[in-house]
Design a protein around this motif. Structure first.
Motif, PDB file in Angstrom:
ATOM      1  N   ARG A  68      10.252 -35.317 -67.587  1.00  0.00           N
ATOM      2  CA  ARG A  68      10.232 -35.958 -66.570  1.00  0.00           C
ATOM      3  C   ARG A  68      10.336 -37.049 -66.497  1.00  0.00           C
ATOM      4  N   ARG A  70       9.514 -40.034 -63.140  1.00  0.00           N
ATOM      5  CA  ARG A  70       9.051 -40.967 -62.395  1.00  0.00           C
ATOM      6  C   ARG A  70       9.448 -41.898 -61.312  1.00  0.00           C
ATOM      7  N   ASN A  71      10.211 -42.032 -60.526  1.00  0.00           N
ATOM      8  CA  ASN A  71      11.213 -43.039 -59.717  1.00  0.00           C
ATOM      9  C   ASN A  71      10.409 -43.933 -59.182  1.00  0.00           C
ATOM     10  N   GLN A  75       9.175 -40.283 -57.196  1.00  0.00           N
ATOM     11  CA  GLN A  75       9.560 -38.194 -57.038  1.00  0.00           C
ATOM     12  C   GLN A  75       9.458 -38.640 -58.847  1.00  0.00           C
ATOM     13  N   LYS A  76       9.252 -37.007 -58.629  1.00  0.00           N
ATOM     14  CA  LYS A  76       9.421 -36.426 -59.864  1.00  0.00           C
ATOM     15  C   LYS A  76      10.397 -35.718 -60.113  1.00  0.00           C
ATOM     16  N   LEU A  77      11.822 -36.113 -61.797  1.00  0.00           N
ATOM     17  CA  LEU A  77      12.753 -35.971 -61.743  1.00  0.00           C
ATOM     18  C   LEU A  77      12.860 -35.155 -63.311  1.00  0.00           C
ATOM     19  N   ARG A  78      13.663 -34.338 -62.846  1.00  0.00           N
ATOM     20  CA  ARG A  78      13.855 -33.325 -64.239  1.00  0.00           C
ATOM     21  C   ARG A  78      15.705 -33.114 -64.069  1.00  0.00           C
ATOM     22  N   THR A 117      19.413 -31.739 -60.651  1.00  0.00           N
ATOM     23  CA  THR A 117      18.584 -32.686 -61.337  1.00  0.00           C
ATOM     24  C   THR A 117      17.446 -31.784 -59.960  1.00  0.00           C
ATOM     25  N   ARG A 119      14.195 -32.850 -58.244  1.00  0.00           N
ATOM     26  CA  ARG A 119      13.364 -33.786 -57.335  1.00  0.00           C
ATOM     27  C   ARG A 119      12.490 -33.165 -56.787  1.00  0.00           C
ATOM     28  N   SER A 125       5.162 -39.749 -51.690  1.00  0.00           N
ATOM     29  CA  SER A 125       5.930 -40.619 -51.974  1.00  0.00           C
ATOM     30  C   SER A 125       7.396 -41.424 -51.129  1.00  0.00           C
ATOM     31  N   SER A 141      21.929 -31.209 -52.634  1.00  0.00           N
ATOM     32  CA  SER A 141      20.470 -30.231 -52.739  1.00  0.00           C
ATOM     33  C   SER A 141      19.870 -28.673 -51.581  1.00  0.00           C
TER      34      SER A 141
END
Length: 144
Positions: A68, A70-71, A75-78, A117, A119, A125, A141
Motif C-alpha cells: 500500500r 501513501r502518496n 491518500q492510501k493507494l493499492r 488502483t 484510492r 488527505s 472512478s
C-alpha cells in the motif's frame, strides 16, 4: 441516458456519471473488500525512485499489488487486480459493461488498462480532483 449522452457529458463537462453499473450488494462487497485489502499489507511512502526501479523497460512497469502506498496527498493507494477474487470479478463486470466499452472505444483505438488502483482519502488527505495524468489517458472512478 445513452452512450452518446455520456460522451456529450464528457466532452462538455470533462466527466460523466454512469449510474447502476453495480447492484447494491456489489457496492457493499466492493466497499468492504477495498477496506480489507487496503489495511492488510505493509505501507510505504510514495517515492519516484521506487517507481522507476520497478520498470522492466521505459514502457513497462512491474505491477505491484502487494504493498500500500501513501502518496503526497496523504491518500492510501493499492493496485487491486489479482489481490481478491471478488474484486477481480467486480472489476471484470465493470470493464465488460457495454456502456463502458462503447465510451472507451469512442475515444480510443484498442483501449488498454494501465492500472487499477483503490484510492482512499479521508479528512487528513489533501484534496485531489478527478483528473487524468496525460492527454492520452482517461481516469475512471467508482465512488463508493
Amino acid at each position: 441516458m445513452t452512450e452518446i449522452d455520456y460522451i456529450k457529458d464528457l466532452r462538455i463537462n470533462g466527466f460523466s456519471k454512469i449510474k447502476q453499473l453495480f447492484s447494491s450488494e456489489d457496492i457493499l462487497k466492493l466497499k468492504s473488500k477495498s477496506y480489507e485489502i487496503l489495511n492488510d499489507v505493509e505501507e510505504i511512502n510514495f517515492d519516484h525512485k521506487l517507481v522507476r526501479s520497478d520498470s522492466l523497460n521505459p514502457y513497462v512497469n512491474i505491477y505491484r499489488n502487494n504493498i500500500r502506498v501513501r502518496n503526497f496527498f496523504n491518500q492510501k493507494l493499492r493496485n487491486c487486480i489479482g489481490v481478491d477474487k471478488e474484486i477481480d470479478s467486480l472489476m471484470s463486470k465493470f470493464f465488460s459493461n457495454d456502456k463502458i466499452n462503447n465510451i472507451l472505444n469512442y475515444f480510443f483505438i484498442n483501449p488498454k488498462i494501465h492500472g487499477c488502483t483503490i484510492r482512499m482519502a479521508d479528512k487528513s488527505s489533501n484534496w485531489l480532483g478527478v483528473h487524468s495524468d496525460s492527454d492520452t489517458t482517461i481516469s475512471m472512478s467508482i465512488l463508493l
